[in-house]
Design a protein around this motif. Structure first.
Motif, mmCIF file in Angstrom:
data_model
loop_
_atom_site.group_PDB
_atom_site.id
_atom_site.type_symbol
_atom_site.label_atom_id
_atom_site.label_comp_id
_atom_site.label_asym_id
_atom_site.label_seq_id
_atom_site.Cartn_x
_atom_site.Cartn_y
_atom_site.Cartn_z
ATOM 1 N N ASP A 297 33.058 2.966 -26.404
ATOM 2 C CA ASP A 297 32.162 3.298 -27.522
ATOM 3 C C ASP A 297 32.272 2.266 -28.632
ATOM 4 N N ARG A 298 33.516 1.820 -28.931
ATOM 5 C CA ARG A 298 33.692 0.808 -29.974
ATOM 6 C C ARG A 298 33.041 -0.503 -29.577
ATOM 7 N N ILE A 299 33.239 -0.892 -28.323
ATOM 8 C CA ILE A 299 32.621 -2.139 -27.847
ATOM 9 C C ILE A 299 31.102 -2.036 -27.916
ATOM 10 N N GLU A 300 30.557 -0.872 -27.544
ATOM 11 C CA GLU A 300 29.109 -0.685 -27.604
ATOM 12 C C GLU A 300 28.618 -0.771 -29.045
ATOM 13 N N GLU A 304 26.065 -3.543 -30.534
ATOM 14 C CA GLU A 304 24.858 -3.202 -31.287
ATOM 15 C C GLU A 304 24.858 -3.890 -32.649
ATOM 16 N N ALA A 305 26.047 -3.908 -33.300
ATOM 17 C CA ALA A 305 26.132 -4.585 -34.595
ATOM 18 C C ALA A 305 25.885 -6.081 -34.446
ATOM 19 N N ASN A 307 24.105 -7.510 -32.069
ATOM 20 C CA ASN A 307 22.674 -7.702 -31.795
ATOM 21 C C ASN A 307 21.857 -7.633 -33.081
ATOM 22 N N ARG A 308 22.222 -6.668 -33.950
ATOM 23 C CA ARG A 308 21.502 -6.574 -35.218
ATOM 24 C C ARG A 308 21.717 -7.825 -36.062
ATOM 25 N N ARG A 309 22.950 -8.372 -36.044
ATOM 26 C CA ARG A 309 23.241 -9.575 -36.812
ATOM 27 C C ARG A 309 22.469 -10.761 -36.265
ATOM 28 N N ILE A 310 22.439 -10.880 -34.946
ATOM 29 C CA ILE A 310 21.714 -11.991 -34.330
ATOM 30 C C ILE A 310 20.236 -11.920 -34.675
ATOM 31 N N ILE A 311 19.688 -10.697 -34.599
ATOM 32 C CA ILE A 311 18.279 -10.528 -34.939
ATOM 33 C C ILE A 311 18.033 -10.897 -36.400
ATOM 34 N N GLY A 312 18.963 -10.491 -37.287
ATOM 35 C CA GLY A 312 18.821 -10.830 -38.705
ATOM 36 C C GLY A 312 18.874 -12.327 -38.933
ATOM 37 N N ILE A 313 19.841 -13.005 -38.255
ATOM 38 C CA ILE A 313 19.950 -14.455 -38.392
ATOM 39 C C ILE A 313 18.702 -15.145 -37.855
ATOM 40 N N GLU A 314 18.217 -14.648 -36.716
ATOM 41 C CA GLU A 314 17.009 -15.232 -36.121
ATOM 42 C C GLU A 314 15.816 -15.094 -37.072
ATOM 43 N N GLU A 315 15.675 -13.922 -37.672
ATOM 44 C CA GLU A 315 14.562 -13.707 -38.608
ATOM 45 C C GLU A 315 14.707 -14.607 -39.839
ATOM 46 N N ARG A 316 15.963 -14.768 -40.338
ATOM 47 C CA ARG A 316 16.186 -15.632 -41.513
ATOM 48 C C ARG A 316 15.864 -17.080 -41.188
ATOM 49 N N TYR A 317 16.340 -17.549 -40.000
ATOM 50 C CA TYR A 317 16.040 -18.920 -39.612
ATOM 51 C C TYR A 317 14.545 -19.129 -39.424
ATOM 52 N N LEU A 318 13.857 -18.104 -38.908
ATOM 53 C CA LEU A 318 12.420 -18.232 -38.708
ATOM 54 C C LEU A 318 11.697 -18.318 -40.053
ATOM 55 N N ARG A 319 12.167 -17.501 -41.022
ATOM 56 C CA ARG A 319 11.555 -17.569 -42.356
ATOM 57 C C ARG A 319 11.810 -18.926 -43.010
ATOM 58 N N GLN A 320 13.041 -19.438 -42.852
ATOM 59 C CA GLN A 320 13.355 -20.749 -43.415
ATOM 60 C C GLN A 320 12.532 -21.844 -42.754
#
Length: 354
Positions: A297-300, A304-305, A307-320
């Motif tokens: 459960d902790r690993i899952e 998930e955390a 994946n959320r961070r990667i998505i956030g970084i991807e969105e930030r890089y895309l905006r930049q």
């Protein structure tokens, strides 16, 4: 010899009631004990008394101590003299019957084609099924007496030998499972699902001690598995049986085997005590399983955390990237504008003509 009195039997009591009263009487014990049952034939139902102890000194006598009602349950001379040996296939009313048997002087006939005598009709605890018809022929039905070991509720040597084989088979199944879960193949660089797990290692190590240590509390008898022909395979830890040595050790020594396996320190008793803390509810395996589930459960949650961070970084890089691309376009437009303005100034020399 001796006697006991069955009291308070009502006049309305059935034969089954009387049999139950006799069997339940508190004085119906020891050498004078009798077993009461009810059998039924074509002439009616009968109360049958059987002595628990053989011998002339234990013949059964029944006496009516309170009334003359006992005579109502006696077999009459006419019933005793009834001879149906020549009437197989015809009942007392002259109607056709399909089969007939005599059991210890009692006769019972079929009036249908079921060909089955239920245990409550003839012999309590015994069902007789007739498999083939032979009209007019009389057959003798013999029910063999139980073996002495069965009568005393003691296991036979064959039964003990079979139990030892079952014990070894069950142990080997557990050992093989442990081997598979902890296996490691160096050449293929593969390992079992629980290789290195501390709980599984503890179980495997303790099992060796449970099987190899001698049984305490046995004086002058067999106290190890090796003495009865059960040895450990050094390669995989499974048990192997030497059938000849097992038979020789078992001969005349059923009680010794009972102590060896099911005594206070017997091997089966040990295994039960050893395994119980692992397999009981909320035991060691349950706790270990819960711990592994918590790790999953902790690993899952971490995945998930992440994946959320990667998505956030991807969105930030895309905006930049979008902002930089927009700025680049604006700078390019400004450069083109300035270039055209400079070219229109008096005395300006085109850059490509220098």
């Amino acid at each position: 010899s001796g006697e006991f009195v069955v009291e308070n039997i009502k006049k309305s009591a059935s034969l089954a009631d009387i049999a139950a009263a006799i069997n339940a009487d508190s004085d119906n014990t020891g050498d004078i004990a009798v077993s009461a049952s009810v059998v039924t034939d074509d002439l009616g139902s009968y109360l049958v008394l059987t002595s628990a102890t053989a011998g002339d000194d234990y013949n059964i006598e029944v006496e009516d101590t309170g009334s003359a009602d006992l005579a109502a349950f006696e077999i009459t001379a006419a019933q005793n003299a009834a001879d149906t040996s020549s009437n197989y296939g015809v009942d007392s009313a002259g109607q056709d019957t399909f089969a007939q048997i005599d059991v210890d002087g009692f006769s019972y006939s079929f009036s249908d084609t079921s060909y089955s005598f239920a245990d409550s009709e003839v012999l309590p605890g015994v069902t007789i099924n007739i498999l083939a018809a032979d009209v007019g022929t009389k057959y003798d039905l013999t029910i063999a007496a139980e073996e002495a070991a069965e009568q005393n509720n003691s296991p036979t040597e064959d039964a003990v030998s079979s139990a030892v084989e079952d014990f070894v088979a069950a142990y080997n199944t557990l050992r093989t499972t442990l081997n598979d879960l902890t296996a490691y193949d160096q050449e293929a660089n593969t390992q079992g699902l629980l290789n290195g797990d501390p709980t599984v290692r503890a179980i495997a190590a303790s099992l060796r001690n449970v099987i190899s240590d001698s049984v305490s509390g046995i004086s002058g008898g067999i106290d190890t598995l090796a003495e009865i022909g059960v040895t450990t395979n050094v390669n995989d830890g499974t048990l192997e049986i030497d059938s000849e040595q097992l038979s020789a050790a078992l001969e005349g020594n059923v009680d010794g085997f009972e102590t060896l396996f099911s005594g206070p320190d017997g091997f089966a008793t040990r295994l039960d005590s050893f395994i119980n803390p692992y397999v009981q509810s909320a035991g060691l395996i349950d706790n270990r399983t819960d711990g592994l589930k918590s790790q999953i459960d902790r690993i899952e949650s971490q995945r998930e955390a992440l994946n959320r961070r990667i998505i956030g970084i991807e969105e930030r890089y895309l905006r930049q990237f979008t902002a930089l691309d927009t700025l680049l376009g604006e700078l390019q437009n400004s450069s083109n504008f300035l270039t055209s303005q400079l070219a229109n100034l008096p005395g300006a020399v085109p850059i490509n003509k220098r």
